[in-house]
Design a protein around this motif. Structure first.
Motif, PDB file in Angstrom:
ATOM      1  N   HIS B  52      15.837 -12.426 -18.123  1.00 56.29           N
ATOM      2  CA  HIS B  52      14.998 -11.548 -18.942  1.00 56.29           C
ATOM      3  C   HIS B  52      15.835 -10.755 -19.958  1.00 56.29           C
ATOM      4  O   HIS B  52      15.685  -9.541 -20.095  1.00 56.29           O
ATOM      5  N   SER B  53      16.719 -11.431 -20.644  1.00 50.95           N
ATOM      6  CA  SER B  53      17.528 -10.734 -21.637  1.00 50.95           C
ATOM      7  C   SER B  53      16.680 -10.326 -22.838  1.00 50.95           C
ATOM      8  O   SER B  53      15.574 -10.843 -23.029  1.00 50.95           O
ATOM      9  N   ILE B  55      16.526 -11.060 -25.850  1.00 45.68           N
ATOM     10  CA  ILE B  55      16.829 -12.031 -26.902  1.00 45.68           C
ATOM     11  C   ILE B  55      15.971 -11.781 -28.133  1.00 45.68           C
ATOM     12  O   ILE B  55      16.382 -12.089 -29.266  1.00 45.68           O
ATOM     13  N   LYS B  61      24.403 -13.680 -26.233  1.00 45.90           N
ATOM     14  CA  LYS B  61      25.036 -13.545 -24.916  1.00 45.90           C
ATOM     15  C   LYS B  61      24.235 -12.754 -23.892  1.00 45.90           C
ATOM     16  O   LYS B  61      24.716 -11.779 -23.329  1.00 45.90           O
ATOM     17  N   LEU B  62      22.996 -13.183 -23.613  1.00 45.55           N
ATOM     18  CA  LEU B  62      22.222 -12.551 -22.536  1.00 45.55           C
ATOM     19  C   LEU B  62      22.151 -11.031 -22.697  1.00 45.55           C
ATOM     20  O   LEU B  62      22.359 -10.265 -21.763  1.00 45.55           O
TER      21      LEU B  62
END
Lengths: 189, 201
Positions: B52-53, B55, B61-62
């Motif tokens: 659940h980054s 983005i 990179k997450l």
């Protein structure tokens, strides 16, 4: 001597605790009380008879996802490593956690209860740590091999970090991530 | 008593060795916020998450930190003295500025709403007129050269280390390694070797 015994006992307990975990009973992976048609625990993933031939795990009993996933980095990491579709040690997890197959679709039955909330990974894996990606075999950016994390066919998969049967370290991590110790088991940072 | 001390020392050594990562190390360095009381004892989580980054905010990179939305005052008002355009910072600067411009709390990560803001010498602010240009293209030639770094580290340009790409915060600073002061990627006290990675002087 008597003084030493409690110390030794405490150290032993401390060292052994992660190995002899709490087990699956009572964890979020224990669905026996959910009203999903069975009061057993193992049955949702495994069956002693009539199992589906599957690379997902021994005596597999859960319906498989047929999803095609959107991959981390569009299929390539920042270092140029290919990210593949998830392997068996991920696809088994995603058969509940991608949200396309009901949690209670097991033993040939089609269920109606789907994962929601934070445990829903979805089929879009672009916001998740890459899986289906080869673990490095050279260089200094990663610990080769990791101590606790596992690789499957040389790749990072869900089960690299997660132990589905043991919730000692929430959320089913292979070790405590205090101090980001699990991350640092692979990443040299 | 002597025995106890020895035991204590052995246990301490065991724990220290067990926790110490290889390399120059995040642990214990200024970017290790695990002991700051910001809602976690983890290190990586302030910037990165395995699931659940963020983005949608920043595709890098997450990413797990709340991302700055500031508009910056640019070096030279947007043009260097040699006529090169200075753009708004790219993502390899925004990762840093999401704490260091002072607009987002350091402890705003994941679902954690933060309250602690950067202060002092480490605060860049959204006014970048007094800082080395970032978001600026380096074109190799008589005055500048492409530095020697790459994806595994070293002084570099973004998104790839090639002429015509941008200088960003991460060109000079390696956020994960405190080998050199101020997270520099080279020892600049040694004859300004960091500056001379790009500048032909």
């Amino acid at each position: 001597m008597r003084k030493w015994l409690p110390i030794a006992g405490a150290l032993t307990a401390c060292l052994l605790a992660p190995a002899f975990g709490a087990g699956i009973t009572g964890t979020k992976h224990d669905l026996s009380a959910k009203g999903y048609g069975s009061t057993e625990i193992c049955i949702f993933c495994h069956t002693p008879h009539g199992a589906t031939a599957s690379s997902f795990g021994p005596l597999w009993n859960h319906a498989a996802s047929s999803a095609t996933y959107q991959l981390y980095g569009g299929g390539v990491t920042g270092r140029g490593t290919t990210v593949n579709q998830p392997g068996p040690a991920s696809a088994s997890c995603l058969s509940c956690h991608d949200g396309t197959v009901a949690v209670d679709s097991y033993g040939g039955a089609t269920g109606t209860n789907f994962i929601t909330g934070n445990a829903l990974v979805g089929t879009d894996l672009r916001d998740d740590h890459p899986i289906g990606v080869a673990y490095p075999t050279t260089g200094t950016s990663y610990k080769i091999p990791p101590t606790v994390a596992k690789t499957y066919a040389g790749r990072v998969e869900c089960a690299s970090c997660h132990d589905v049967h043991d919730s000692t370290n929430t959320p089913f991590l292979r070790m405590s991530n205090s101090g980001s110790a699990l991350c640092l088991d692979c990443h040299n940072k | 008593m002597t025995r106890w001390l020895a035991t204590g020392a052995a246990v301490a050594a065991f724990l220290t060795l067990g926790l110490a990562p290889a390399g120059a190390g995040m642990a214990g360095a200024p970017h290790d916020l695990s002991g700051a009381g910001y809602g976690t004892d983890q290190i990586c989580i302030f910037c990165h998450t395995p699931h659940h980054s963020k983005i949608a905010q920043l595709d890098i990179k997450l990413w797990n930190h709340e991302t700055t939305t500031a508009t910056y005052q640019l070096y030279g008002g947007g043009t260097t003295s040699s006529g090169t355009t200075v753009n708004q910072p790219g993502k390899n600067s925004k990762v840093c500025l999401s704490c260091h411009d002072g607009s987002v709390a350091i402890d705003s990560y994941g679902a954690h709403a933060g309250t602690v803001f950067m202060t002092g010498d480490k605060l860049m602010s959204p006014d970048l007129r007094d800082d080395h240009p970032i978001g600026v293209v380096l074109t190799a030639g008589a005055k500048y050269q492409v530095p020697s770094g790459g994806v595994s580290g070293g002084v570099r340009l973004y998104p790839t280390n090639a002429s015509g790409n941008s200088v960003e915060c991460s060109s000079c600073h390696g956020v994960h390694s405190i080998t050199y002061a101020n997270y520099l990627k080279k020892d600049n006290s040694n004859k300004s070797q960091l500056c001379l990675s790009c500048h032909i002087k």
